[in-house]
Enzyme design. Sequence first.
Site, mmCIF file in Angstrom:
data_model
loop_
_atom_site.group_PDB
_atom_site.id
_atom_site.type_symbol
_atom_site.label_atom_id
_atom_site.label_comp_id
_atom_site.label_asym_id
_atom_site.label_seq_id
_atom_site.Cartn_x
_atom_site.Cartn_y
_atom_site.Cartn_z
ATOM 1 C CB ALA A 25 -0.931 0.002 1.218
ATOM 2 C CB VAL A 32 1.827 -0.383 4.213
ATOM 3 C CG1 VAL A 32 1.770 -1.598 5.138
ATOM 4 C CG2 VAL A 32 1.240 0.832 4.916
ATOM 5 C CG ASP A 141 -7.836 9.616 7.760
ATOM 6 O OD1 ASP A 141 -8.763 10.071 7.059
ATOM 7 O OD2 ASP A 141 -6.759 9.209 7.287
#
Length: 671
Positions: A25, A32, A141
Amino acid sequence: MAAMGDEALIGRVLDDRYVIGERIARGGMASVFIATDKRLDRVVAVKVMHTGMGDDRQFTERFVREARSAAKLNHPNVVAVFDQGSDGDVTYLVMEYVPGRTLRDVMRDESPMPPRRALALIEQVLIALSAAHAAHIIHRDVKPENVLITPEGETKVADFGLARAVSAATTATGGTLIGTVSYLAPEIVVNEGADARSDVYACGAMLFEMLTAMKPHTGESPIQVAYKHVHEDIASPSQLVGQVPPYVDALVLRATARNRDLRPTDAHVMLKQVRRVRSALASGLDDDRDLTADLLPNANRTADEIEDDTADFPYLWGAAAATAQAVHGSLMDNPTAIVNRGESTMVAEHGLMPTRQQRTGLQPPMGSDQYKTLKRGRNQRRRGPILLIVALILAMLAGFGGWYYGVGRYVETPRLTGMQFDAAKADAKSAGFDLSVQETKFSEEIAKDVVMSTDPAPGDKVLPESKISAVVSKGKERYAVPKLKGKSVGEAKAILAKLNLKVGEIDKKYDEKITKSDIIGTDLKAGSLLKRGESVDLVVSLGRQPINVTDYTGKSEKDAAAGLENAGFTVDVTLANDDKVDKGSVIAQDPKSGQRFRGTTIALTVSLGPEKIDVPNVVDKAGDKAEKVLKKAGFKVKWEPFKVGDARVRSQTPTGKAKPGSTIKLSQVSF
């Protein structure tokens, strides 16, 4: 060319512990990677801050804050954080690796979703956020990309990078708007500080998108979208798609109210509301007016709105109506903040405040004729107390009705988890419920046919005779190794993939029967049980094994036949006379070199020795004549002990057959 950026990290070992693998990611401030923790021998996910970000103190502090915030949360629905550190120019965060998909992937495949499916997903998110809010941590978030769903259907909330403890200073970082604009609560946009209700707003926005397959607000730029969050209400999902009950609309509108005082106070409160809505759906209700009215944001109206509604009514009726609303509201989900229970007190949590007349103690303005009418007679003056009593009775009735429709008519779902399904179904039936299987799942801990969970959950408030859906265990997830002998490797991969297994190591061997490149067998016996994703090692044929041919020319027939047969060949022997090769030895071999396969016939020609011819019988013949006959036949003659005149032959050796040119011994009759 040297690798740059994220590519340069692949294969690197951080702090002599974390071996970085492929990137899985990438976000605005970090990437990541899947990695291996050498110390604990486990697979982890490592988030690495982008190059250059480490020079920004604000982002570095935020990165460290994520580790500290998430580390406080020990919950199965929250992605665990294991470690945080720096190695040279790399600042990193080590997290639990969660295989599977994100909620965004699920939404992309399934939206618009049926309400049941959407509510089941948002419920799992709210369970995780409830744990965070209980620890006084807000996420800030919440978005589909931060919700991970494992192959087993477990939901985990990740990326508490914006999370921080709740305080009066909880605002956008440094005046900079950080977060995903499609799900930002209005108070974050205008920098008025975030709290648990900001996470609730994001959950409501995600629920809207799951139901409609559309973002709550759209615009040509993020600024336009943020502006709409502040100035425009999110629409009811039913305006865009069908089959959405009014109480589901009400839940979305309540969670996404621009005025955060009208939203559920935290994820736990919204979770209870979601479960009530799921119970109504499970009961097959197209509408539940009481539930809809209780969930709509205007059930928590502001004081000014109530004042406007009651300004034209006499004081007594306004008091009765407000009292009835207060009693009804106090029995609903959030009877929390009750202020100053005096003669003119209302329930602040529901936005119920005294009318203008109640706050001042004055009656509505009257004309002179009205005043004179009120002054007439004692009977007319008694109407006030009577109306007050009537109003109080109405308030009590309204309160009882609110209690009944909000609480009293509901019963608790029985605890059926941990029971065999048949027994659970019988218990549910005796309690007045109908239990059915919603889905079956594999479980390593729960035995086959045992109820894993129910919807509604045990203890949830539902209507009598509601339907209960159960998730039932299929037992341990195991798959039988299939018979793969004679299949190609490609066929084996396809067969194993359908069984959630995969090909492991491949060993190659010669085989006399299995065609080259086909499978001879597996390391495990067919029928052996394996877990999902485990490997099956294959033995693949190299075809028939070639054998070197040894030349046995000149060797004895016995040695040649034994050697060739032991090597795997078939031997075919032909006998022939040979003047040069001794009897029993190999004159010729075909083939006598190269390679052949097992079972190939090797032809041997074996010597019978020199060819023999008939020896003439010369016994009783005169010596000279006998010698002449033998020499003519091709033999040599030798007399023993010596020849005497022309006496007759008494004996000869040998008789019968002899090799041409050999010597025939003769003896004469003695006188």
